[in-house]
Structure formats: structure tokens, C-alpha cells
Motif scaffolding. Structure first.
Motif, PDB file in Angstrom:
ATOM      1  N   ARG A   4       0.834  -1.212   0.000  1.00 43.45           N
ATOM      2  CA  ARG A   4       0.000   0.000   0.000  1.00 43.45           C
ATOM      3  C   ARG A   4       0.868   1.262   0.000  1.00 43.45           C
ATOM      4  NH1 ARG A   4      -2.709   3.221   3.967  1.00 43.45           N
ATOM      5  NH2 ARG A   4      -4.897   3.669   3.479  1.00 43.45           N
ATOM      6  N   CYS A  53       2.817   1.556  -3.406  1.00 43.00           N
ATOM      7  CA  CYS A  53       2.026   2.039  -4.539  1.00 43.00           C
ATOM      8  C   CYS A  53       1.763   3.541  -4.420  1.00 43.00           C
ATOM      9  CB  CYS A  53       0.714   1.274  -4.641  1.00 43.00           C
ATOM     10  SG  CYS A  53       0.945  -0.446  -5.150  1.00 43.00           S
ATOM     11  N   ARG A  54       1.537   4.002  -3.205  1.00 41.52           N
ATOM     12  CA  ARG A  54       1.377   5.445  -3.013  1.00 41.52           C
ATOM     13  C   ARG A  54       2.640   6.181  -3.441  1.00 41.52           C
ATOM     14  NH1 ARG A  54      -1.683   6.870   2.613  1.00 41.52           N
ATOM     15  NH2 ARG A  54      -3.721   6.073   1.996  1.00 41.52           N
ATOM     16  N   LEU A  79       3.454   6.593  -7.174  1.00 37.26           N
ATOM     17  CA  LEU A  79       2.725   7.661  -7.874  1.00 37.26           C
ATOM     18  C   LEU A  79       3.559   8.935  -7.949  1.00 37.26           C
ATOM     19  CD1 LEU A  79      -0.905   7.405  -6.419  1.00 37.26           C
ATOM     20  CD2 LEU A  79      -0.173   6.850  -8.748  1.00 37.26           C
ATOM     21  N   ASP A 109       5.547   9.049 -10.797  1.00 38.36           N
ATOM     22  CA  ASP A 109       4.712   8.955 -11.995  1.00 38.36           C
ATOM     23  C   ASP A 109       4.606   7.513 -12.516  1.00 38.36           C
ATOM     24  OD1 ASP A 109       2.918  10.074 -13.705  1.00 38.36           O
ATOM     25  OD2 ASP A 109       4.393  11.034 -15.002  1.00 38.36           O
ATOM     26  N   PHE A 110       4.693   6.580 -11.592  1.00 39.92           N
ATOM     27  CA  PHE A 110       4.429   5.179 -11.915  1.00 39.92           C
ATOM     28  C   PHE A 110       3.078   4.783 -11.330  1.00 39.92           C
ATOM     29  CE2 PHE A 110       8.192   2.841 -13.598  1.00 39.92           C
ATOM     30  CZ  PHE A 110       9.045   3.931 -13.756  1.00 39.92           C
ATOM     31  N   VAL A 111       2.244   4.143 -12.167  1.00 39.19           N
ATOM     32  CA  VAL A 111       0.997   3.565 -11.668  1.00 39.19           C
ATOM     33  C   VAL A 111       1.255   2.091 -11.351  1.00 39.19           C
ATOM     34  CG1 VAL A 111      -0.472   5.194 -12.890  1.00 39.19           C
ATOM     35  CG2 VAL A 111       0.183   3.046 -14.010  1.00 39.19           C
ATOM     36  N   SER A 112       0.459   1.536 -10.440  1.00 34.84           N
ATOM     37  CA  SER A 112       0.766   0.201  -9.920  1.00 34.84           C
ATOM     38  C   SER A 112      -0.441  -0.695  -9.855  1.00 34.84           C
ATOM     39  CB  SER A 112       1.302   0.317  -8.479  1.00 34.84           C
ATOM     40  OG  SER A 112       2.395   1.177  -8.399  1.00 34.84           O
ATOM     41  N   VAL A 113      -0.175  -1.972  -9.965  1.00 37.01           N
ATOM     42  CA  VAL A 113      -1.170  -2.982  -9.616  1.00 37.01           C
ATOM     43  C   VAL A 113      -0.525  -3.947  -8.619  1.00 37.01           C
ATOM     44  CG1 VAL A 113      -2.417  -2.843 -11.813  1.00 37.01           C
ATOM     45  CG2 VAL A 113      -0.540  -4.481 -11.554  1.00 37.01           C
ATOM     46  N   LEU A 151       4.140   0.749 -13.664  1.00 34.60           N
ATOM     47  CA  LEU A 151       4.321   1.122 -15.070  1.00 34.60           C
ATOM     48  C   LEU A 151       4.563   2.620 -15.151  1.00 34.60           C
ATOM     49  CD1 LEU A 151       4.031   0.091 -18.056  1.00 34.60           C
ATOM     50  CD2 LEU A 151       1.628   0.794 -17.890  1.00 34.60           C
ATOM     51  N   ARG A 169       5.755   6.292 -17.374  1.00 33.80           N
ATOM     52  CA  ARG A 169       5.281   7.045 -18.540  1.00 33.80           C
ATOM     53  C   ARG A 169       5.883   6.531 -19.838  1.00 33.80           C
ATOM     54  NH1 ARG A 169       0.840  10.383 -18.579  1.00 33.80           N
ATOM     55  NH2 ARG A 169       0.680  11.284 -16.507  1.00 33.80           N
ATOM     56  N   GLN A 220       6.587   3.451 -20.354  1.00 32.93           N
ATOM     57  CA  GLN A 220       6.314   2.017 -20.345  1.00 32.93           C
ATOM     58  C   GLN A 220       7.427   1.228 -19.654  1.00 32.93           C
ATOM     59  OE1 GLN A 220       4.200   0.430 -23.615  1.00 32.93           O
ATOM     60  NE2 GLN A 220       3.662   2.417 -24.461  1.00 32.93           N
ATOM     61  N   VAL A 230       3.025  -4.824 -20.746  1.00 30.34           N
ATOM     62  CA  VAL A 230       2.109  -3.672 -20.671  1.00 30.34           C
ATOM     63  C   VAL A 230       0.678  -4.139 -20.911  1.00 30.34           C
ATOM     64  CG1 VAL A 230       1.475  -1.462 -21.702  1.00 30.34           C
ATOM     65  CG2 VAL A 230       3.890  -1.997 -21.299  1.00 30.34           C
TER      66      VAL A 230
END
Lengths: 153, 153
Positions: free
Chosen positions: A18, A21-22, A25, A28-32, A48, A50, A52, A129
């Protein structure tokens, strides 16, 4: 401040994820979370960027948790950079030096050692991706419409 | 059956989008809603197939809703196939013939006319899959951790 967050419903590794992942951000990386790059493998966090870029973060809540992980090197072919995320009390000298290191708690994290980069080949990046996209879309879909039949990627 | 679904909190177009996204799963397409392919454009539904096919679905709840849409042709360069989704009472003769048609309600949908295919060029496809991935991951992230600061793609 953390609204109705209840840390007791998470496993220790999920609390680290948690915060990770915060923090990602802010890069500028998004997460799963819990993505399966191939059958039998599941990464704690895949992020991931910007351009890729694909990062994998394995979250270890204890020495035992780390020492029982015999799969982590199998994740390396699926990312440009690999990190461990641990809490501030973790004995970080256990961790391989050629990996990245993130110190995390449930609310935030910090990259304290950047991972070396081993760039994915273009076809593998394309596949990752797309896997990331499908995984993320299914999770977002299940969140906005819990009525969908769950099915795996 | 649809658990605690409350249709009154959705706009009519969102109800159609809900059924559309459910149905697209049966075609092995995952979906996001309200994606911005570029500044000033926002598609109702963007769906991604196993071979990275990109479909766009615009959901129209009424004749007036359709007739006030002057942007739909701007979406065509961002997808392989373009569909309208309308309810069973919509006067479908209004819709351009060279587009796909989906009849939907809030619970399901059906493709009644397949869209012709205009394949994206590879670089555009790569950009769209990445946009889709980031959009989906942010939505999924906000769902599992409402504490994140929202930021736009």
C-alpha cells in the motif's frame, strides 16, 4: 487522516505494498498488486512508468518471509528494475546488493537504493504492458461493478 | 440478484456503459470508462482485447443525447472499431451505418452489428494500450486505497 483505513484486515506484506504504490505515484508510476506474469508466478507490485518502464517490487515483512522466497529471480525477466520493499526494522544486509531497496510502511515509502536497469526487449515489454492493462482493468471493473463474474487473466 | 446495485445514482449513459462492459467481458475484452485519448476528448467506454485490439463504445441514452454529440468522429483515430450503445427503444435508424451497434441495458448488452475494422497503426496502438493501462491502474488504485491523491492522466 487515513479515513477509514483498517490495517488489521491486511497482511503485513499488503501494508507495505500500500505504501509502495502510493510512493510510486510520486515517481509517476501507476501500480497494480498481485499480477501474474506467467503461470506459477505472482508479483506483489508491478508498476508502469510514462515510458512504459516496468518495475517489480516484492514486499517482505520479515526475515522469514524473505528467506522463504525462492522465486524472486524468476521475476527479473519481466521487469526493467526489481526492488525489495521492507519496513525500517528489516535486516537489509540480507538483501542482494544488485537489487533496488524501498523502505515502506502502510502510508508511504521511499526508494533508498535504485535498482540497476536491465531493459526488457520490446516484444516482452509489449506483452507486459498488455498484461498490466488487462489486470488493472479487471480490478477497476470489479470495483465499480461487483456484479461481474470474476475471471482470471 | 444485482446485489446492492442502485440504478438511481447513475446517469442513463452510465447504465448503458455498465451493461456494455459486462458484455464485452464475454468477448474477452476488458473495459474502462471515461478515458481521455487526448485533451478535450473523452470516450464512454474503451475496451481492450487479447490481441490489443482497441474498441470504443459511445453510449447514447436518447435521440437528443446522440444529436448533440458532434465529437464522435474524432474518436475514430483512436480505435480499431467504433460502436454505439443504445437501449432497445432508441431509433437506431439515426445511427451511421458504417459503425457498430450494441443494444444495452444496465445488466447486459449484445452486439447487433459489428463495426467495420480500421486497424490502428502500431505506434498509435502502443500509445493507446499504455493510456488504457495507466487509466485502469489509477482507477483500481483509487478503489483499493481511497487515500491516494487523485491525479489525472
Amino acid at each position: 487522516m487515513p479515513d477509514d483505513f483498517d490495517p488489521t484486515i491486511f497482511k503485513p506484506g499488503q501494508l507495505l505494498a500500500r505504501g509502495v504504490c502510493r510512493h510510486l505515484l510520486t515517481h509517476d508510476f501507476v501500480s497494480v498488486e498481485e499480477l501474474t506474469p506467467e503461470r506459477g508466478l505472482r508479483v506483489d507490485v508491478m508498476a508502469l512508468g510514462r515510458k512504459q518502464e516496468v518495475w517489480v517490487v516484492e514486499c517482505k515483512s520479515s526475515r522469514a518471509d524473505f528467506q522463504s522466497d525462492h522465486k524472486w529471480q524468476n521475476y527479473l525477466p519481466y521487469c526493467d528494475r526489481f526492488f525489495w520493499a521492507v519496513d525500517e526494522d528489516f535486516p537489509v544486509e540480507l538483501l542482494p546488493e544488485e537489487t533496488g531497496l524501498i523502505i515502506a510502511d502502510a502510508y508511504d515509502a521511499e526508494i533508498v537504493r535504485m535498482s540497476p536497469e536491465t531493459k526488457l526487449a520490446a516484444p516482452r515489454r509489449k506483452v507486459m504492458v498488455a498484461k498490466f492493462a488487462r489486470h488493472a482493468a479487471l480490478r477497476a471493473h470489479a470495483a465499480r461493478d461487483p456484479g461481474i463474474t470474476s475471471f482470471s487473466l
